[in-house]
Write a protein that holds these residues in place. Sequence first.
Motif, mmCIF file in Angstrom:
data_model
loop_
_atom_site.group_PDB
_atom_site.id
_atom_site.type_symbol
_atom_site.label_atom_id
_atom_site.label_comp_id
_atom_site.label_asym_id
_atom_site.label_seq_id
_atom_site.Cartn_x
_atom_site.Cartn_y
_atom_site.Cartn_z
ATOM 1 N N ARG A 214 0.828 -1.208 0.000
ATOM 2 C CA ARG A 214 0.000 0.000 0.000
ATOM 3 C C ARG A 214 0.862 1.258 0.000
ATOM 4 O O ARG A 214 0.431 2.321 -0.450
ATOM 5 N N ALA A 215 2.092 1.146 0.494
ATOM 6 C CA ALA A 215 2.963 2.324 0.617
ATOM 7 C C ALA A 215 3.691 2.662 -0.681
ATOM 8 O O ALA A 215 4.435 3.647 -0.725
ATOM 9 N N GLN A 216 3.506 1.873 -1.726
ATOM 10 C CA GLN A 216 4.256 2.141 -2.954
ATOM 11 C C GLN A 216 3.820 3.456 -3.577
ATOM 12 O O GLN A 216 2.679 3.898 -3.436
ATOM 13 N N GLY A 217 4.754 4.077 -4.290
ATOM 14 C CA GLY A 217 4.468 5.334 -4.973
ATOM 15 C C GLY A 217 4.911 5.268 -6.419
ATOM 16 O O GLY A 217 5.014 4.188 -7.004
ATOM 17 N N CYS A 218 5.196 6.426 -6.992
ATOM 18 C CA CYS A 218 5.619 6.504 -8.389
ATOM 19 C C CYS A 218 6.998 5.860 -8.555
ATOM 20 O O CYS A 218 7.875 5.990 -7.699
ATOM 21 N N CYS A 219 7.197 5.176 -9.668
ATOM 22 C CA CYS A 219 8.497 4.547 -9.943
ATOM 23 C C CYS A 219 9.520 5.541 -10.471
ATOM 24 O O CYS A 219 10.705 5.246 -10.534
ATOM 25 N N GLY A 220 9.049 6.732 -10.913
ATOM 26 C CA GLY A 220 9.959 7.752 -11.423
ATOM 27 C C GLY A 220 10.088 7.800 -12.927
ATOM 28 O O GLY A 220 10.883 8.575 -13.458
ATOM 29 N N ALA A 221 9.291 6.995 -13.647
ATOM 30 C CA ALA A 221 9.445 6.915 -15.099
ATOM 31 C C ALA A 221 9.240 8.260 -15.786
ATOM 32 O O ALA A 221 10.042 8.670 -16.635
ATOM 33 N N LEU A 222 8.144 8.961 -15.453
ATOM 34 C CA LEU A 222 7.874 10.238 -16.119
ATOM 35 C C LEU A 222 9.010 11.223 -15.882
ATOM 36 O O LEU A 222 9.441 11.923 -16.794
ATOM 37 N N SER A 223 9.505 11.278 -14.655
ATOM 38 C CA SER A 223 10.588 12.216 -14.323
ATOM 39 C C SER A 223 11.883 11.835 -15.032
ATOM 40 O O SER A 223 12.587 12.693 -15.587
ATOM 41 N N SER A 349 2.133 9.017 -27.602
ATOM 42 C CA SER A 349 1.916 9.197 -26.165
ATOM 43 C C SER A 349 3.220 9.580 -25.484
ATOM 44 O O SER A 349 3.390 10.698 -25.023
ATOM 45 N N ALA A 350 4.154 8.627 -25.389
ATOM 46 C CA ALA A 350 5.529 8.882 -24.940
ATOM 47 C C ALA A 350 5.605 9.641 -23.624
ATOM 48 O O ALA A 350 6.222 10.704 -23.537
ATOM 49 N N GLY A 351 4.999 9.087 -22.584
ATOM 50 C CA GLY A 351 5.048 9.727 -21.270
ATOM 51 C C GLY A 351 4.243 11.003 -21.238
ATOM 52 O O GLY A 351 3.023 10.987 -21.318
ATOM 53 N N THR A 352 4.925 12.140 -21.166
ATOM 54 C CA THR A 352 4.233 13.435 -21.142
ATOM 55 C C THR A 352 4.257 14.126 -22.508
ATOM 56 O O THR A 352 3.827 15.273 -22.622
ATOM 57 N N TYR A 353 4.731 13.438 -23.524
ATOM 58 C CA TYR A 353 4.901 14.069 -24.837
ATOM 59 C C TYR A 353 3.573 14.586 -25.386
ATOM 60 O O TYR A 353 3.506 15.685 -25.943
ATOM 61 N N ASN A 354 2.491 13.788 -25.238
ATOM 62 C CA ASN A 354 1.217 14.225 -25.809
ATOM 63 C C ASN A 354 0.617 15.405 -25.052
ATOM 64 O O ASN A 354 -0.342 16.018 -25.522
ATOM 65 N N LEU A 355 1.179 15.749 -23.903
ATOM 66 C CA LEU A 355 0.762 16.956 -23.190
ATOM 67 C C LEU A 355 1.651 18.148 -23.528
ATOM 68 O O LEU A 355 1.170 19.277 -23.624
ATOM 69 N N LEU A 356 2.933 17.892 -23.727
ATOM 70 C CA LEU A 356 3.888 18.982 -23.971
ATOM 71 C C LEU A 356 4.085 19.282 -25.456
ATOM 72 O O LEU A 356 4.497 20.383 -25.811
ATOM 73 N N GLN A 357 3.807 18.301 -26.310
ATOM 74 C CA GLN A 357 3.905 18.476 -27.771
ATOM 75 C C GLN A 357 2.592 17.987 -28.397
ATOM 76 O O GLN A 357 2.574 17.040 -29.175
ATOM 77 N N LEU A 379 -11.215 -5.021 -31.032
ATOM 78 C CA LEU A 379 -10.569 -4.713 -29.762
ATOM 79 C C LEU A 379 -9.113 -4.367 -30.020
ATOM 80 O O LEU A 379 -8.440 -5.048 -30.797
ATOM 81 N N LEU A 380 -8.636 -3.316 -29.371
ATOM 82 C CA LEU A 380 -7.225 -2.957 -29.424
ATOM 83 C C LEU A 380 -6.596 -3.324 -28.089
ATOM 84 O O LEU A 380 -7.130 -2.992 -27.031
ATOM 85 N N VAL A 381 -5.462 -4.003 -28.136
ATOM 86 C CA VAL A 381 -4.755 -4.388 -26.908
ATOM 87 C C VAL A 381 -3.422 -3.657 -26.852
ATOM 88 O O VAL A 381 -2.642 -3.693 -27.811
ATOM 89 N N ALA A 382 -3.176 -2.976 -25.727
ATOM 90 C CA ALA A 382 -1.925 -2.242 -25.507
ATOM 91 C C ALA A 382 -1.471 -2.485 -24.085
ATOM 92 O O ALA A 382 -2.286 -2.747 -23.199
ATOM 93 N N ALA A 383 -0.167 -2.364 -23.853
ATOM 94 C CA ALA A 383 0.392 -2.675 -22.528
ATOM 95 C C ALA A 383 0.966 -1.452 -21.841
ATOM 96 O O ALA A 383 1.937 -1.553 -21.095
ATOM 97 N N ASN A 384 0.360 -0.294 -22.089
ATOM 98 C CA ASN A 384 0.819 0.929 -21.432
ATOM 99 C C ASN A 384 -0.359 1.892 -21.335
ATOM 100 O O ASN A 384 -1.065 2.102 -22.333
ATOM 101 N N PRO A 385 -0.611 2.481 -20.164
ATOM 102 C CA PRO A 385 -1.788 3.344 -20.028
ATOM 103 C C PRO A 385 -1.749 4.563 -20.941
ATOM 104 O O PRO A 385 -2.779 4.984 -21.470
ATOM 105 N N GLY A 386 -0.543 5.129 -21.140
ATOM 106 C CA GLY A 386 -0.440 6.278 -22.032
ATOM 107 C C GLY A 386 -0.844 5.936 -23.446
ATOM 108 O O GLY A 386 -1.560 6.700 -24.108
ATOM 109 N N CYS A 387 -0.403 4.789 -23.944
ATOM 110 C CA CYS A 387 -0.786 4.345 -25.286
ATOM 111 C C CYS A 387 -2.300 4.153 -25.380
ATOM 112 O O CYS A 387 -2.929 4.538 -26.372
#
Length: 428
Positions: A214-223, A349-357, A379-387
Amino acid sequence: MSADNDLPKLLDDCVHCGFCLPTCPTYVLWGEEMDSPRGRIHLMAQHEEGAPLSGPMVEHFDRCLGCMACVTACPSGVQYDRLIEMTRAEVEREHPRPFQERVIREAIFRLFPYRRRLRALRGPLRAYQRTGLDRLVRRTGLLERLSPSLAAMERLAPPLGRAPRLPERVGARGGRRATVGMLTGCVQSEFFPGVNAATARVLALEGCDVVIPRAQGCCGALSLHAGREEEARAFARRTVATFEHVDVIVVNAAGCGSAMKEYEALLAADPAWSRRAAALAGRTRDLAEFLVELGPRAERHPLPVTLAYHDACHLSHAQGIRSQPRALLAAVPELKVREIADPEICCGSAGTYNLLQPEAAAELGERKAVNVDATGAELLVAANPGCSMQIATALRRRGTDIAVAHTAQVLDASLRGLGREALVKHGS
């Protein structure tokens, strides 16, 4: 950038052959040399030789999606992934950005890596969607005029339903074969909670005790992928400490898994954490990767669905995981998997790319949506929430009605015998 003694050699590895060009999304869009990997490497070399980080130079670096398709395509083994991350860290240290851009970036990085903040946003956002206010706001174009990034953020938000909370432990069904830790992620846990629930069920049905701290947080990928190194290191240390007591950490988001496998390099200069980080990186597995290594035990029930499988960049290029998801899907009776044209080209998508570009991201999303549509899949299947958010948004713009799901949700539907309708209706 000269602080890294390896930099000159990394730059010299590029022989400017051009094999990367047809796989680079921004070069495919615009045909500009400086918006290709070898063009950006040329700019990096100029900066290493003393050229300042000018606005136009930084813009070319910012336009890179960090998709790593060029790393896959390169015959010379150029480590462009390291080069672009080092460059972005240098940009963050040296380059003063315009005020409005700084505000947008801070808003993004003060929100998305923090689950409690995202959770607090869920209620108002769900009400905003359910009342139809979202459609009204889009028709007025108000957000677009205020900020294209804010408009993209609003447009990409998936339809929100209930968000069930997972227990801290899910017991194995039948004899226990393994004990695994499960990363729930930030965006995944709050915007796609069904994916996490399906992941835990699939692992349990395959004989795993699933530990969900329950104590887990962000892994740091976006940063990490945005050059915010110190922020990424802080997130990494917390993640290492959280999951040190489990033998395997299973990750169902491609960007998160890629970042965690880089912890050894990220914390290499920190004597107190480097060895612990390396150990955790070695124990990190993508869900599909882990399930193929474990081998199937639970019965697969027929699932008469035609789906299109999308290769998330940080799964296929950064982690080299392509065959495993397809093998898992191929083992489901009556399931048909169709390939999407130009799979190496990022969806935008690329992390924050679709927000910044947002403009470039929208063009890439449209290209991907056209190719998905052409498969005729339901049905489209993808393995990343951003995608999933990016392609679903592009499909909606085209008026195409294709549900979006994660590999875990397909397996969950098969293992539990839920049938086609449940998957296609509730997958996304």
